[in-house]
Design a protein around this motif. Structure first.
Motif, PDB file in Angstrom:
ATOM      1  N   GLY A 164       0.829  -1.202   0.000  1.00 35.47           N
ATOM      2  CA  GLY A 164       0.000   0.000   0.000  1.00 35.47           C
ATOM      3  C   GLY A 164       0.862   1.250   0.000  1.00 35.47           C
ATOM      4  O   GLY A 164       1.993   1.246   0.478  1.00 35.47           O
ATOM      5  N   PRO A 165       0.347   2.335  -0.552  1.00 36.43           N
ATOM      6  CA  PRO A 165       1.123   3.568  -0.653  1.00 36.43           C
ATOM      7  C   PRO A 165       1.353   4.215   0.713  1.00 36.43           C
ATOM      8  O   PRO A 165       0.516   4.113   1.615  1.00 36.43           O
ATOM      9  CB  PRO A 165       0.248   4.457  -1.542  1.00 36.43           C
ATOM     10  CG  PRO A 165      -1.141   3.950  -1.322  1.00 36.43           C
ATOM     11  CD  PRO A 165      -0.996   2.467  -1.123  1.00 36.43           C
ATOM     12  N   VAL A 166       2.495   4.883   0.843  1.00 34.38           N
ATOM     13  CA  VAL A 166       2.798   5.657   2.036  1.00 34.38           C
ATOM     14  C   VAL A 166       2.277   7.072   1.828  1.00 34.38           C
ATOM     15  O   VAL A 166       2.589   7.708   0.823  1.00 34.38           O
ATOM     16  CB  VAL A 166       4.322   5.706   2.302  1.00 34.38           C
ATOM     17  CG1 VAL A 166       4.616   6.558   3.531  1.00 34.38           C
ATOM     18  CG2 VAL A 166       4.867   4.300   2.471  1.00 34.38           C
ATOM     19  N   ASP A 167       1.473   7.555   2.751  1.00 34.88           N
ATOM     20  CA  ASP A 167       0.973   8.926   2.651  1.00 34.88           C
ATOM     21  C   ASP A 167       2.066   9.860   3.159  1.00 34.88           C
ATOM     22  O   ASP A 167       2.153  10.155   4.354  1.00 34.88           O
ATOM     23  CB  ASP A 167      -0.306   9.093   3.463  1.00 34.88           C
ATOM     24  CG  ASP A 167      -0.939  10.475   3.274  1.00 34.88           C
ATOM     25  OD1 ASP A 167      -0.316  11.313   2.584  1.00 34.88           O
ATOM     26  OD2 ASP A 167      -2.027  10.701   3.822  1.00 34.88           O
ATOM     27  N   VAL A 168       2.920  10.325   2.240  1.00 35.55           N
ATOM     28  CA  VAL A 168       4.083  11.119   2.643  1.00 35.55           C
ATOM     29  C   VAL A 168       3.726  12.553   3.008  1.00 35.55           C
ATOM     30  O   VAL A 168       4.601  13.350   3.344  1.00 35.55           O
ATOM     31  CB  VAL A 168       5.158  11.113   1.528  1.00 35.55           C
ATOM     32  CG1 VAL A 168       5.777   9.729   1.395  1.00 35.55           C
ATOM     33  CG2 VAL A 168       4.564  11.567   0.199  1.00 35.55           C
ATOM     34  N   ALA A 169       2.441  12.902   2.958  1.00 40.72           N
ATOM     35  CA  ALA A 169       1.988  14.203   3.431  1.00 40.72           C
ATOM     36  C   ALA A 169       1.460  14.134   4.862  1.00 40.72           C
ATOM     37  O   ALA A 169       1.155  15.169   5.450  1.00 40.72           O
ATOM     38  CB  ALA A 169       0.904  14.760   2.508  1.00 40.72           C
ATOM     39  N   ASP A 170       1.373  12.917   5.400  1.00 35.75           N
ATOM     40  CA  ASP A 170       0.849  12.702   6.752  1.00 35.75           C
ATOM     41  C   ASP A 170       2.024  12.481   7.701  1.00 35.75           C
ATOM     42  O   ASP A 170       2.693  11.443   7.646  1.00 35.75           O
ATOM     43  CB  ASP A 170      -0.090  11.498   6.747  1.00 35.75           C
ATOM     44  CG  ASP A 170      -0.761  11.255   8.098  1.00 35.75           C
ATOM     45  OD1 ASP A 170      -0.159  11.570   9.133  1.00 35.75           O
ATOM     46  OD2 ASP A 170      -1.894  10.737   8.109  1.00 35.75           O
ATOM     47  N   ALA A 171       2.294  13.446   8.568  1.00 35.77           N
ATOM     48  CA  ALA A 171       3.473  13.376   9.437  1.00 35.77           C
ATOM     49  C   ALA A 171       3.435  12.151  10.347  1.00 35.77           C
ATOM     50  O   ALA A 171       4.458  11.466  10.527  1.00 35.77           O
ATOM     51  CB  ALA A 171       3.571  14.654  10.278  1.00 35.77           C
ATOM     52  N   GLU A 172       2.289  11.856  10.930  1.00 38.90           N
ATOM     53  CA  GLU A 172       2.206  10.725  11.847  1.00 38.90           C
ATOM     54  C   GLU A 172       2.380   9.407  11.105  1.00 38.90           C
ATOM     55  O   GLU A 172       3.039   8.489  11.598  1.00 38.90           O
ATOM     56  CB  GLU A 172       0.875  10.765  12.587  1.00 38.90           C
ATOM     57  CG  GLU A 172       0.738  11.988  13.498  1.00 38.90           C
ATOM     58  CD  GLU A 172      -0.564  11.975  14.279  1.00 38.90           C
ATOM     59  OE1 GLU A 172      -1.230  10.923  14.308  1.00 38.90           O
ATOM     60  OE2 GLU A 172      -0.911  13.024  14.852  1.00 38.90           O
ATOM     61  N   ALA A 173       1.805   9.299   9.903  1.00 41.67           N
ATOM     62  CA  ALA A 173       1.942   8.073   9.121  1.00 41.67           C
ATOM     63  C   ALA A 173       3.386   7.850   8.693  1.00 41.67           C
ATOM     64  O   ALA A 173       3.892   6.716   8.705  1.00 41.67           O
ATOM     65  CB  ALA A 173       1.028   8.134   7.896  1.00 41.67           C
ATOM     66  N   VAL A 174       4.072   8.919   8.312  1.00 36.50           N
ATOM     67  CA  VAL A 174       5.471   8.823   7.887  1.00 36.50           C
ATOM     68  C   VAL A 174       6.349   8.280   9.010  1.00 36.50           C
ATOM     69  O   VAL A 174       7.229   7.447   8.794  1.00 36.50           O
ATOM     70  CB  VAL A 174       5.966  10.210   7.420  1.00 36.50           C
ATOM     71  CG1 VAL A 174       7.481  10.269   7.398  1.00 36.50           C
ATOM     72  CG2 VAL A 174       5.404  10.534   6.048  1.00 36.50           C
ATOM     73  N   CYS A 175       6.108   8.732  10.228  1.00 38.01           N
ATOM     74  CA  CYS A 175       6.937   8.296  11.361  1.00 38.01           C
ATOM     75  C   CYS A 175       6.736   6.825  11.693  1.00 38.01           C
ATOM     76  O   CYS A 175       7.632   6.183  12.243  1.00 38.01           O
ATOM     77  CB  CYS A 175       6.623   9.147  12.589  1.00 38.01           C
ATOM     78  SG  CYS A 175       7.088  10.883  12.429  1.00 38.01           S
ATOM     79  N   ALA A 176       5.555   6.289  11.361  1.00 36.33           N
ATOM     80  CA  ALA A 176       5.253   4.895  11.683  1.00 36.33           C
ATOM     81  C   ALA A 176       5.530   3.939  10.531  1.00 36.33           C
ATOM     82  O   ALA A 176       5.568   2.720  10.737  1.00 36.33           O
ATOM     83  CB  ALA A 176       3.790   4.772  12.104  1.00 36.33           C
ATOM     84  N   ALA A 177       5.728   4.450   9.321  1.00 38.51           N
ATOM     85  CA  ALA A 177       5.893   3.598   8.141  1.00 38.51           C
ATOM     86  C   ALA A 177       7.319   3.050   8.046  1.00 38.51           C
ATOM     87  O   ALA A 177       8.235   3.474   8.762  1.00 38.51           O
ATOM     88  CB  ALA A 177       5.545   4.390   6.888  1.00 38.51           C
ATOM     89  N   ASP A 178       7.499   2.092   7.121  1.00 45.13           N
ATOM     90  CA  ASP A 178       8.828   1.546   6.834  1.00 45.13           C
ATOM     91  C   ASP A 178       9.717   2.673   6.313  1.00 45.13           C
ATOM     92  O   ASP A 178       9.414   3.284   5.276  1.00 45.13           O
ATOM     93  CB  ASP A 178       8.692   0.448   5.785  1.00 45.13           C
ATOM     94  CG  ASP A 178      10.028  -0.098   5.314  1.00 45.13           C
ATOM     95  OD1 ASP A 178      11.061   0.248   5.916  1.00 45.13           O
ATOM     96  OD2 ASP A 178      10.037  -0.860   4.328  1.00 45.13           O
ATOM     97  N   PRO A 179      10.831   2.993   6.981  1.00 39.99           N
ATOM     98  CA  PRO A 179      11.649   4.140   6.561  1.00 39.99           C
ATOM     99  C   PRO A 179      12.283   3.975   5.189  1.00 39.99           C
ATOM    100  O   PRO A 179      12.559   4.971   4.512  1.00 39.99           O
ATOM    101  CB  PRO A 179      12.710   4.239   7.669  1.00 39.99           C
ATOM    102  CG  PRO A 179      12.768   2.884   8.273  1.00 39.99           C
ATOM    103  CD  PRO A 179      11.377   2.350   8.191  1.00 39.99           C
TER     104      PRO A 179
END
Length: 396
Positions: free
Chosen positions: A79-94
């Motif tokens: 699934g796509p990473v929502d790179v505009a969502d700060a909280e989602a970015v911090c929790a996603a696969d870096p």
């Protein structure tokens, strides 16, 4: 490519964001073997990086066969990473976040530039709160306020509270006896925080700074010569300057009526009113010194051997080890606090540690870029300086 470079740099204990920076860091050290590839790495990026590192013949490159059971992470995997969502970015696969930002054109409120600036720290395995803290420190000045607020919420569980961060090139930091931090920039400019104007010193390409009195800052330049900024010269500082003109120093500290200097052979020299005290404390160059006179003279030393040691000039000896790591020490600072002296230490792999008196736990922080200087204030805050930014943190 950045993700691959950061992963290799973390493996090797250096700071680098591009293949050229990684190669430069490796060429500065002894020949070594570099292992590339393995699970999760893009084979094309690995091959390209291997070609760059092999070009000068200084390193032996071993490319490991990819693990077929561990697919390479791509921006759209799982699934796509929502790179505009700060909280989602911090929790996603870096790794996926890095690839997505490399492919993006939009700044997403400042998240993209912050991630690409601090990515070597962010790509490490850590909880979302710590990632949020690092991202906050790396945000550009024009970042979207909503992004700042979201990261502040996410970072609430981190062991640090970020009090301030801003663009400010740092070569050295120190703290005046009254508690005001002093910033030295690479061009020799000196500024007292928070509101002091930049004043040009006689030093260029500053290596270290040390407070000597309420209005005097001593500077060590890249040639190992001593400079005084502000205040009035004393017989002691003049004698030390004359000595370093003949025998250049590599590190500097001061406390009360003592000036401490390190050298390239691993020895530390304490110049004081009671004469000269010296000891061979490190294997290789002394890279950092710190000292405080409260309640009594306490000295910490760091070197290319990765060791931080405690030393008493009056007692002599070889000192005991406070911390030992595989990367060279790049900065030290001690600050008197109500509980006793606190120690900040930084290494060449980007790690900063705060050792607090009476506490066994050591707080760590990695800003991402290479750390140039650290300083502890009397109220227990920590300043961290890189080539681009200055950050003020406070333990929670």
């Amino acid at each position: 490519m950045r993700g691959t470079v950061w992963a290799v740099a973390n493996q090797l204990g250096v700071v680098a964001g591009t293949p050229a920076e990684l190669l430069s860091a490796l060429l500065a050290g002894p020949p070594r073997t570099v292992r590339l590839g393995g699970a999760g790495h893009d084979p094309d990026e690995v091959a390209e990086l291997a070609d760059v590192l092999r070009e000068f013949g200084h390193v032996r490159v071993v490319v490991e066969a990819p693990d077929e059971d561990a697919p390479v992470s791509k921006p759209g995997d799982d699934g796509p990473v929502d790179v505009a969502d700060a909280e989602a970015v911090c929790a996603a696969d870096p790794v996926r976040v890095t690839a997505a930002y490399e492919a993006a054109d939009d700044e997403h409120g400042g998240l993209r530039s912050a991630w690409l600036r601090a990515g070597q720290s962010l790509i490490r395995d850590q909880d979302p709160a710590r990632r949020a803290l690092v991202l906050r420190t790396a945000l550009p000045p024009d970042a979207d306020p909503r992004i700042r607020q979201a990261l502040a919420r996410s970072a609430a569980a981190a062991p640090w509270h970020m009090e301030w961060a801003g663009a400010c090139p740092i070569a050295a930091l120190t703290v005046l006896p009254g508690g005001a931090p002093v910033v030295a920039d690479p061009g020799g400019g000196v500024r007292v925080l928070p509101d002091g104007g930049r004043e040009q010193s006689t030093a260029t390409r500053v290596r270290a700074a040390a407070a000597s009195g309420e209005d005097t800052v001593l500077l060590l330049d890249e040639r190992g010569r001593l400079h005084r900024h502000g205040g009035t010269g004393t017989a002691l500082t003049k004698a030390v300057a004359a000595t370093l003109a003949r025998h250049p120093g590599t590190a500097l500290a001061a406390a009360a009526d003592v000036v401490l200097v390190g050298d390239r052979m691993g020895s530390v020299h304490a110049f004081g009113s009671d004469g000269l005290h010296q000891a061979a404390l490190h294997s290789g160059r002394v890279t950092a010194l710190a000292a405080t006179a409260s309640p009594s003279l306490t000295v910490r030393t760091g070197g290319t051997d990765g060791a931080v040691r405690v030393w008493s000039p009056a007692d002599g000896g070889h000192g005991s080890t406070v911390s030992q790591r595989s990367s060279p020490v790049v900065a030290l600072h001690m600050g008197p606090t109500p509980q006793g002296p606190a120690l900040a230490a930084a290494w060449a792999d980007g790690l900063v540690e705060l050792h607090r008196p009476g506490r066994r736990d050591v707080l760590g922080f990695r800003p991402g870029p290479a750390v140039r200087a650290v300083a502890v204030t009397p109220d227990g805050a920590l300043w961290v300086g890189t080539e681009e930014t200055l950050i003020r943190l406070r333990p929670r």
